[in-house]
Design a protein around this motif. Structure first.
Motif, PDB file in Angstrom:
ATOM      1  N   GLY A 115       0.920   5.378   1.100  1.00 15.83           N
ATOM      2  CA  GLY A 115       0.261   6.351   1.957  1.00 15.83           C
ATOM      3  C   GLY A 115       1.207   7.484   2.302  1.00 15.83           C
ATOM      4  O   GLY A 115       2.287   7.616   1.724  1.00 15.83           O
TER       5      GLY A 115
ATOM      6  N   ILE B 250      -3.823  10.169  -2.969  1.00 13.54           N
ATOM      7  CA  ILE B 250      -3.784   9.773  -1.559  1.00 13.54           C
ATOM      8  C   ILE B 250      -4.684  10.682  -0.733  1.00 13.54           C
ATOM      9  O   ILE B 250      -5.433  10.216   0.136  1.00 13.54           O
ATOM     10  CB  ILE B 250      -2.337   9.814  -1.030  1.00 13.54           C
ATOM     11  CG1 ILE B 250      -1.482   8.762  -1.748  1.00 13.54           C
ATOM     12  CG2 ILE B 250      -2.294   9.592   0.470  1.00 13.54           C
ATOM     13  CD1 ILE B 250      -0.014   8.792  -1.371  1.00 13.54           C
TER      14      ILE B 250
ATOM     15  N   LYS C 291       0.832  -1.196   0.000  1.00 13.02           N
ATOM     16  CA  LYS C 291       0.000   0.000   0.000  1.00 13.02           C
ATOM     17  C   LYS C 291       0.875   1.258   0.000  1.00 13.02           C
ATOM     18  O   LYS C 291       1.992   1.242   0.503  1.00 13.02           O
ATOM     19  CB  LYS C 291      -0.910   0.012   1.229  1.00 13.02           C
ATOM     20  CG  LYS C 291      -1.950  -1.090   1.243  1.00 13.02           C
ATOM     21  CD  LYS C 291      -2.813  -1.004   2.493  1.00 13.02           C
ATOM     22  CE  LYS C 291      -3.873  -2.103   2.511  1.00 13.02           C
ATOM     23  NZ  LYS C 291      -4.706  -2.030   3.736  1.00 13.02           N
TER      24      LYS C 291
ATOM     25  N   ASN D 141      -8.178   9.793  -0.674  1.00 15.66           N
ATOM     26  CA  ASN D 141      -8.432   8.474  -0.081  1.00 15.66           C
ATOM     27  C   ASN D 141      -8.625   7.373  -1.118  1.00 15.66           C
ATOM     28  O   ASN D 141      -9.360   6.400  -0.879  1.00 15.66           O
ATOM     29  CB  ASN D 141      -9.655   8.530   0.858  1.00 15.66           C
ATOM     30  CG  ASN D 141      -9.413   9.438   2.053  1.00 15.66           C
ATOM     31  OD1 ASN D 141      -8.341   9.416   2.654  1.00 15.66           O
ATOM     32  ND2 ASN D 141     -10.416  10.246   2.389  1.00 15.66           N
TER      33      ASN D 141
END
Length: 267
Positions: free
Chosen positions: A157, A239, A155, A242
């Motif tokens: 982030g 990012i 992932k 979301n």
């Protein structure tokens, strides 16, 4: 015999040229008629073009057609044999072929070279080539600050911590806020995508750039800042909205992986 009309036309043109070259005064008297004749001759030559072309071009039998899947397998085999030295072929393979063999992700990194100090790779965003990458080398046992992360599906982030590196980037770039982090890597943390030129500039992170020098003793990437700004401005808004973003990192044996998956598709 079917070539005879074409030969006769070609011979006639050559004779006319030679005649008018040696008798220029005749040309002044018949030039208007000659313009009309040339127009007719152009139409005639157009019809006989294919016959005349056959005199000069060897008629080779057409190669047996291959299916798209067969072409893909041939390209993968060629890339494997050349040790991924032809980067343009790798980029073309991923961008232009409908292979559906790379796991779905926003970002994919294909590692293609590891010289014991440095790993070089290619970054694709939505299957389009985006930048060159540089990482530390592979080690069976992790050496802190000197080992690339394992291949995998991770992932993306934001790291909210204000580290010294983050503060330096904020001071340099008005568009920068926080580092983009590759998250949930076993036995690793604070792994970013950032600016740099050699393995000395990374401690397990991924560097990106618009150029690469793979021929030098110390492998390097070039024009890193431009590539990073482009990357950051593309990824950060996603990012912040979301969007579930992921990155795929494949080791050098991705050739074999693609071949095996393609064989399953063909089966």
């Amino acid at each position: 015999m079917n070539r005879l009309p074409g030969l006769l036309v070609l011979a006639g043109v050559i004779l006319l040229v030679l005649f008018f070259y040696s008798n220029a005064e005749v040309l002044d008297k018949i030039w208007l008629w000659l313009v009309g004749f040339i127009g007719y001759l152009i139409v005639l030559l157009g019809k006989g073009y294919e016959k005349i072309k056959g005199l000069f071009i060897e008629n080779n039998p057409a190669p047996n057609p291959t299916t798209p899947k067969e072409n893909i397998n041939h390209k993968i085999k060629h890339l494997k044999e050349t040790q991924a030295s032809d980067l343009e072929s790798i980029k073309s393979l991923i961008e232009n072929e409908d292979v559906a063999t790379i796991p779905e992700a926003l970002i994919t990194i294909l590692r293609y070279l590891d010289d014991g100090n440095t790993t070089l790779g290619l970054m694709f965003i939505q299957k389009k080539f985006f930048a060159y990458t540089l990482e530390d080398t592979h080690r069976d046992e992790k050496v802190p600050g000197g080992t690339r992360i394992p291949e995998g599906h991770y992932k993306l982030g934001i790291n909210e911590n204000l580290s010294p590196l983050t503060q330096r980037y904020r001071n340099r770039f008005p568009w920068f806020s926080h580092h983009i982090e590759i998250k949930e890597i076993p036995n690793y943390d604070k792994v970013y995508v950032h600016i740099g030129n050699s393995h000395r500039d990374t401690e397990g992170c991924i560097l990106i750039a618009d150029g690469v020098n793979a021929a030098s003793t110390e492998k390097m990437i070039l024009q890193s800042q431009k590539a990073y700004e482009r990357f950051y401005k593309m990824v950060l808004p996603k990012i912040n909205q979301n969007e579930p973003l992921t990155i795929n990192i494949l080791n050098e044996n991705w050739f074999e992986m693609l071949t095996k998956k393609q064989q399953l598709v063909n089966a």
